[in-house]
Design an enzyme around this catalytic site. Structure first.
Site, PDB file in Angstrom:
ATOM      1  N   HIS A 429      58.089  53.761  33.445  1.00 18.08           N
ATOM      2  CA  HIS A 429      57.721  54.861  32.585  1.00 18.08           C
ATOM      3  C   HIS A 429      57.414  54.203  31.334  1.00 18.08           C
ATOM      4  O   HIS A 429      57.424  52.903  31.058  1.00 18.08           O
ATOM      5  CB  HIS A 429      58.803  55.648  32.132  1.00 18.08           C
ATOM      6  N   CYS A 448      65.723  51.012  34.084  1.00 19.45           N
ATOM      7  CA  CYS A 448      64.241  51.589  34.456  1.00 19.45           C
ATOM      8  C   CYS A 448      63.426  50.505  33.938  1.00 19.45           C
ATOM      9  O   CYS A 448      63.773  49.760  33.223  1.00 19.45           O
ATOM     10  CB  CYS A 448      63.861  53.052  33.949  1.00 19.45           C
TER      11      CYS A 448
END
Length: 537
Positions: A429, A448
């Site tokens: 992301h 992440c």
């Protein structure tokens, strides 16, 4: 046992010849000896499913101890492979070649021959699995090594050997990637460096930069020459040639390429060839874990390198810096492979429960109006009135609410996230924290993978399905609405961790073991019998 039979076995005669000798000596028909042989094979194969399955499927026909050149070729190929396992960084003692040879020499009865037959098949399958898929089981080493290794079916491997040319079958067992072949060469190169006395004395600490001179600069020069980054020179000065050599070294080790030999650079320069050899041996094992079809087009995230790449037909077509999980037990990014299916533009951030209970709940208990950028909702999706909620009555176990951050420029996920749905809740992301990408070591996330250039990454993905990928993405972005964009052709995603890797130019590069995982793998390899002093060229 009569000398005639011993001679038959030692000359490497096939099953038919040996059984004929036994029959002549004992008066027992060859057919009875064959039956006894099959019974011995069945008994020896019991308990090893793949071996038993194979021999049942061929009515216990010989694969190794039969008559003729094809059987001799299989035996020779196996023994040759086992005698050279150290080429692949595998320990010779694991396969007991001497024991196998002794068992073959001392095979005097039908039962002995059957036992030899199965012993050779077991040795083949052990070697095949080790060199093809790795000696170790990843998850047993570290909880972040959740990769599922693709193991080939043993019975299928034995059938492939029966049907194929033996040498070709053995050549096809190890990974065929250029990365693996170059790691094999680097292992030999480093082993020779160790045998020849290393790279010389360590470089003394202290910052050195262009314009400096003295004993420290000389030590740095000599070390760089020994490592192959600098041509031989009598210069005692930190001249332009040395600056270029330092920059080349820095680039090859994931350091800031400023041409200044600061503490971090000196620390890496002083790493011994023995330690680099460990990294290469670990990388070879890791390459065996990922010995699979990665996809003609795929995404490769090297956690230790802090990079994310798109690979097309073996070539890097896109590369960006990344931020990975913090070096904490509950934050480290795991290693696994999955398939990217879609991206979400203008995403909401649905806060993971672990972050809610560990970070935000204590803050809400102290001040219900903290973190106002997060929307708190109940099980029905209704927004919770903070002023009328006593958060002190809840614990990590019974907290009943969800938390979400609406799409915005300040959203924790930035303006786009890339999804490959998995049980670890890991994805790639954007991020508003752009300053972190300028740092040398970038382990700051909750797990992440944050991308430095997420828009360009999106354009590269969409280029395969949109005539104007940038224009299309920007139109969706400008709506401000959370929008899902499916990838027409889903892409494999591989999250790996390599502290030893090969550059596109074929040079070995090294990275720091930021999570300490490679140290654990080396310890496991060492316990399994891999020793630096035992590695031969």
């Amino acid at each position: 046992m009569p000398t005639k039979l011993t001679t038959a076995v030692r000359r490497g005669l096939g099953l038919a010849s040996v059984l004929a000798v036994i029959a002549g000596l004992s008066g027992t028909p060859v057919s009875a000896q064959v039956t006894a042989y099959k019974q011995a094979v069945a008994e020896a194969a019991a308990g090893v499913d793949a071996v038993g399955e194979y021999y049942r499927s061929v009515n216990y026909a010989a694969l190794w101890t039969g008559e003729g050149a094809e059987f001799r070729a299989r035996r020779a190929a196996l023994i040759d492979a086992l005698e050279n396992v150290e080429v692949h960084g595998l320990p010779a003692g694991r396969y007991d070649v001497a024991g196998l040879m002794r068992q073959m020499r001392e095979a005097h009865t039908t039962r002995d021959i059957g036992m030899v037959e199965v012993a050779l098949s077991k040795a083949f399958l052990r070697y095949a699995r080790d060199v093809q898929s790795g000696m170790l089981t990843p998850i047993e080493i570290d909880p972040g090594l959740v990769r599922k290794v693709e193991y080939r079916d043993g019975a299928t491997l034995l059938r492939g050997l029966a049907e194929g040319e033996p040498r070709a079958v053995f050549r096809a067992l190890p990974p065929t990637s250029m990365e693996y072949r170059m790691l094999v060469k680097e292992r030999l190169k480093l082993q020779q460096t160790v045998a020849n006395g290393s790279w010389g004395p360590r470089v003394p600490g202290g910052k050195m930069e262009p314009g400096d001179s003295g004993a420290g600069v000389v030590a740095l020069r000599n070390r760089l020459i020994a490592m192959g980054y600098l041509e031989r020179s009598p210069s005692r000065d930190y001249d332009p040639a040395m600056q270029r050599a330092v920059m080349e070294f820095q680039q090859a080790h994931g350091l800031e390429t400023d041409g200044v030999a600061g503490d971090g650079t000196i620390e890496e320069i002083n790493v011994s060839p023995e330690e680099r050899l460990k990294s290469v041996l670990v990388a070879m094992e890791r390459e065996r874990w990922t010995n699979m079809d990665r996809g003609e087009r795929h995404i490769l995230v090297n956690l230790a390198d802090f990079t994310a790449k798109i690979i097309d037909h073996g070539e890097v077509t896109f590369r960006t810096r990344s931020v990975i999980g913090m070096n904490r037990p509950d934050r480290r990014s795991p290693e696994f492979s999955d398939t990217m299916e879609h991206m979400i533009v203008n995403p909401s951030w649905h806060v993971p429960r672990s972050i809610i209970t560990k970070e935000y709940l204590p803050q809400l208990q102290r001040n219900p109006n903290s973190n106002r950028h997060l929307i708190i909702t109940d099980r029905y999706g209704r927004q919770v009135d903070r002023a009328n909620t006593d958060f002190t009555q809840f614990s990590a176990r019974n907290f009943p609410f969800s938390m979400r951050q609406a799409p915005s420029n300040s959203n924790a996920l930035g303006l786009v996230k890339f999804m490959f749905p998995n049980k670890y809740n890991i994805y790639l992301h954007d991020t508003p924290a752009k300053n972190l990408f300028a740092r040398e070591t970038r382990a700051y996330s909750h797990g992440c993978i944050r991308l430095a250039d997420p828009f360009d990454f999106a354009y590269a993905l969409l280029a395969k399905q949109e005539a104007d990928p940038k224009g299309y993405f920007q139109r969706v972005l400008k709506t401000g609405r959370e929008t899902k964009i499916d990838l027409v052709t889903p892409l494999p995603v591989h999250l790996i961790y390599r502290t030893a890797l090969i550059s596109p130019k074929g040079r070995a590069e090294f990275r720091r073991d930021v999570y300490g995982r490679d140290a654990k793998i080396w310890e496991a390899l060492n316990r399994a019998g891999v020793e630096l002093s035992a590695v031969r060229g």
